[in-house]
Design a protein around this motif. Structure first.
Motif, PDB file in Angstrom:
ATOM      1  N   HIS A 124      10.431   4.515 -27.673  1.00  0.00           N
ATOM      2  CA  HIS A 124       9.337   3.716 -27.121  1.00  0.00           C
ATOM      3  C   HIS A 124       8.081   4.566 -26.954  1.00  0.00           C
ATOM      4  CE1 HIS A 124       6.937   1.608 -24.076  1.00  0.00           C
ATOM      5  NE2 HIS A 124       7.388   0.523 -24.685  1.00  0.00           N
ATOM      6  N   ALA A 125       8.227   5.764 -26.408  1.00  0.00           N
ATOM      7  CA  ALA A 125       7.074   6.652 -26.195  1.00  0.00           C
ATOM      8  C   ALA A 125       6.422   7.022 -27.523  1.00  0.00           C
ATOM      9  CB  ALA A 125       7.501   7.902 -25.436  1.00  0.00           C
ATOM     10  N   CYS A 126       7.227   7.348 -28.523  1.00  0.00           N
ATOM     11  CA  CYS A 126       6.674   7.735 -29.829  1.00  0.00           C
ATOM     12  C   CYS A 126       5.990   6.551 -30.517  1.00  0.00           C
ATOM     13  CB  CYS A 126       7.764   8.344 -30.713  1.00  0.00           C
ATOM     14  SG  CYS A 126       8.327   9.967 -30.124  1.00  0.00           S
ATOM     15  N   LEU A 127       6.538   5.361 -30.362  1.00  0.00           N
ATOM     16  CA  LEU A 127       5.875   4.180 -30.919  1.00  0.00           C
ATOM     17  C   LEU A 127       4.562   3.898 -30.203  1.00  0.00           C
ATOM     18  CD1 LEU A 127       8.679   1.563 -31.672  1.00  0.00           C
ATOM     19  CD2 LEU A 127       7.207   2.752 -33.295  1.00  0.00           C
ATOM     20  N   THR A 128       4.517   4.154 -28.906  1.00  0.00           N
ATOM     21  CA  THR A 128       3.277   3.974 -28.154  1.00  0.00           C
ATOM     22  C   THR A 128       2.194   4.893 -28.705  1.00  0.00           C
ATOM     23  OG1 THR A 128       4.464   3.288 -26.168  1.00  0.00           O
ATOM     24  CG2 THR A 128       2.227   4.141 -25.856  1.00  0.00           C
ATOM     25  N   ILE A 129       2.565   6.136 -28.954  1.00  0.00           N
ATOM     26  CA  ILE A 129       1.617   7.101 -29.535  1.00  0.00           C
ATOM     27  C   ILE A 129       1.218   6.651 -30.939  1.00  0.00           C
ATOM     28  CG2 ILE A 129       1.329   9.474 -30.354  1.00  0.00           C
ATOM     29  CD1 ILE A 129       3.343  10.252 -28.077  1.00  0.00           C
ATOM     30  N   TYR A 130       2.200   6.310 -31.761  1.00  0.00           N
ATOM     31  CA  TYR A 130       1.984   5.909 -33.148  1.00  0.00           C
ATOM     32  C   TYR A 130       1.009   4.733 -33.259  1.00  0.00           C
ATOM     33  CZ  TYR A 130       3.150   4.210 -37.847  1.00  0.00           C
ATOM     34  OH  TYR A 130       3.099   3.793 -39.146  1.00  0.00           O
ATOM     35  N   ASN A 131       1.135   3.776 -32.346  1.00  0.00           N
ATOM     36  CA  ASN A 131       0.308   2.562 -32.396  1.00  0.00           C
ATOM     37  C   ASN A 131      -0.997   2.677 -31.625  1.00  0.00           C
ATOM     38  OD1 ASN A 131       1.951   0.828 -34.038  1.00  0.00           O
ATOM     39  ND2 ASN A 131       3.400   0.805 -32.340  1.00  0.00           N
ATOM     40  N   SER A 132      -1.291   3.835 -31.067  1.00  0.00           N
ATOM     41  CA  SER A 132      -2.494   3.991 -30.259  1.00  0.00           C
ATOM     42  C   SER A 132      -3.747   4.164 -31.123  1.00  0.00           C
ATOM     43  CB  SER A 132      -2.358   5.189 -29.318  1.00  0.00           C
ATOM     44  OG  SER A 132      -2.409   6.399 -30.040  1.00  0.00           O
ATOM     45  N   ALA A 133      -4.853   3.674 -30.597  1.00  0.00           N
ATOM     46  CA  ALA A 133      -6.156   3.853 -31.256  1.00  0.00           C
ATOM     47  C   ALA A 133      -6.514   5.336 -31.288  1.00  0.00           C
ATOM     48  CB  ALA A 133      -7.230   3.062 -30.520  1.00  0.00           C
ATOM     49  N   GLU A 134      -6.087   6.068 -30.283  1.00  0.00           N
ATOM     50  CA  GLU A 134      -6.356   7.507 -30.228  1.00  0.00           C
ATOM     51  C   GLU A 134      -5.690   8.246 -31.401  1.00  0.00           C
ATOM     52  OE1 GLU A 134      -6.081  11.047 -26.877  1.00  0.00           O
ATOM     53  OE2 GLU A 134      -4.617   9.430 -26.814  1.00  0.00           O
ATOM     54  N   PHE A 135      -4.479   7.840 -31.744  1.00  0.00           N
ATOM     55  CA  PHE A 135      -3.790   8.471 -32.875  1.00  0.00           C
ATOM     56  C   PHE A 135      -4.483   8.101 -34.186  1.00  0.00           C
ATOM     57  CE2 PHE A 135       0.356   8.972 -35.430  1.00  0.00           C
ATOM     58  CZ  PHE A 135       0.149  10.326 -35.625  1.00  0.00           C
ATOM     59  N   ASP A 136      -4.888   6.850 -34.324  1.00  0.00           N
ATOM     60  CA  ASP A 136      -5.626   6.433 -35.524  1.00  0.00           C
ATOM     61  C   ASP A 136      -6.903   7.251 -35.683  1.00  0.00           C
ATOM     62  OD1 ASP A 136      -3.779   4.500 -36.288  1.00  0.00           O
ATOM     63  OD2 ASP A 136      -4.832   2.887 -35.244  1.00  0.00           O
TER      64      ASP A 136
ATOM     65  N   ALA B 213      -1.321  20.210 -36.816  1.00  0.00           N
ATOM     66  CA  ALA B 213      -2.237  19.559 -35.873  1.00  0.00           C
ATOM     67  C   ALA B 213      -1.684  18.198 -35.451  1.00  0.00           C
ATOM     68  CB  ALA B 213      -3.620  19.406 -36.503  1.00  0.00           C
ATOM     69  N   THR B 214      -1.084  17.477 -36.374  1.00  0.00           N
ATOM     70  CA  THR B 214      -0.490  16.176 -36.066  1.00  0.00           C
ATOM     71  C   THR B 214       0.712  16.347 -35.145  1.00  0.00           C
ATOM     72  OG1 THR B 214      -1.248  15.265 -38.161  1.00  0.00           O
ATOM     73  CG2 THR B 214       0.563  14.108 -37.075  1.00  0.00           C
ATOM     74  N   ARG B 215       1.545  17.324 -35.444  1.00  0.00           N
ATOM     75  CA  ARG B 215       2.697  17.614 -34.587  1.00  0.00           C
ATOM     76  C   ARG B 215       2.215  17.956 -33.177  1.00  0.00           C
ATOM     77  NH1 ARG B 215       4.542  21.691 -32.276  1.00  0.00           N
ATOM     78  NH2 ARG B 215       6.707  21.930 -31.660  1.00  0.00           N
ATOM     79  N   ASN B 216       1.223  18.825 -33.086  1.00  0.00           N
ATOM     80  CA  ASN B 216       0.688  19.220 -31.782  1.00  0.00           C
ATOM     81  C   ASN B 216       0.129  18.012 -31.029  1.00  0.00           C
ATOM     82  OD1 ASN B 216       1.354  21.835 -32.462  1.00  0.00           O
ATOM     83  ND2 ASN B 216      -0.739  22.446 -32.923  1.00  0.00           N
ATOM     84  N   PHE B 217      -0.538  17.105 -31.755  1.00  0.00           N
ATOM     85  CA  PHE B 217      -1.111  15.916 -31.145  1.00  0.00           C
ATOM     86  C   PHE B 217      -0.023  15.058 -30.504  1.00  0.00           C
ATOM     87  CE2 PHE B 217      -2.398  11.521 -31.073  1.00  0.00           C
ATOM     88  CZ  PHE B 217      -3.690  11.558 -30.606  1.00  0.00           C
ATOM     89  N   VAL B 218       1.025  14.739 -31.255  1.00  0.00           N
ATOM     90  CA  VAL B 218       2.056  13.845 -30.717  1.00  0.00           C
ATOM     91  C   VAL B 218       2.857  14.516 -29.607  1.00  0.00           C
ATOM     92  CG1 VAL B 218       2.197  12.404 -32.785  1.00  0.00           C
ATOM     93  CG2 VAL B 218       3.756  14.336 -32.545  1.00  0.00           C
TER      94      VAL B 218
END
Length: 136
Positions: free
Chosen positions: A113-125, A87-92
């Motif tokens: 840069h794109a992966c860090l943007t996802i990683y630091n997003s409130a949506e990912f949290d 599910a995490t893989r699918n999300f990113v």
């Protein structure tokens, strides 16, 4: 009697702190897994040392490594009912196209840069918190 009550309160307070720490470590581990999968999925597919390192990190954060989330299976058929790692893989992977960061030279996107943007997003949290249900 007061000493016994005080001791019980201290022990329960320590246990709560430990549980909060364990919960945060589990969430962080799942986030780190997501970052490693995001990079692994989006970097050029060559036989580089970086890809090998990302694959090793992904395995280490996965359930079979040191991951803390449990994969839910049907006990009779052993079919996977929910896999927090998948599910995490699918999300990113699903968020990557929208998070893509065009490079100034115009020769593609910056996966890091794109992966860090996802990683630091409130949506990912928020997504990672939804996976708390799969902690032991």
């Amino acid at each position: 009697m007061k000493a016994l009550l005080l001791a019980a309160l201290l022990v329960s307070g320590c246990a709560t702190g430990l549980n909060d720490t364990t919960l945060e470590e589990a969430r962080q581990s799942l986030k780190n897994y997501g970052l490693s999968r995001c990079l692994l999925e989006n970097l050029p597919r060559d036989d580089s040392a970086l890809r090998e390192d990302l694959a090793s990190a992904s395995r280490a954060y996965h359930f079979m490594g040191k991951g803390r989330h449990q994969i839910l299976q049907d006990e009779e058929s052993l079919n996977t009912l929910h896999d927090p790692y998948q599910a995490t893989r699918n999300f990113v992977v699903a968020r990557y196209p929208a998070a893509g960061s065009a490079m100034k030279a115009g020769n593609g996107n910056s996966a890091f840069h794109a992966c860090l943007t996802i990683y630091n997003s409130a949506e990912f949290d928020e997504f990672v918190r939804t996976q708390d249900a799969y902690l032991p």
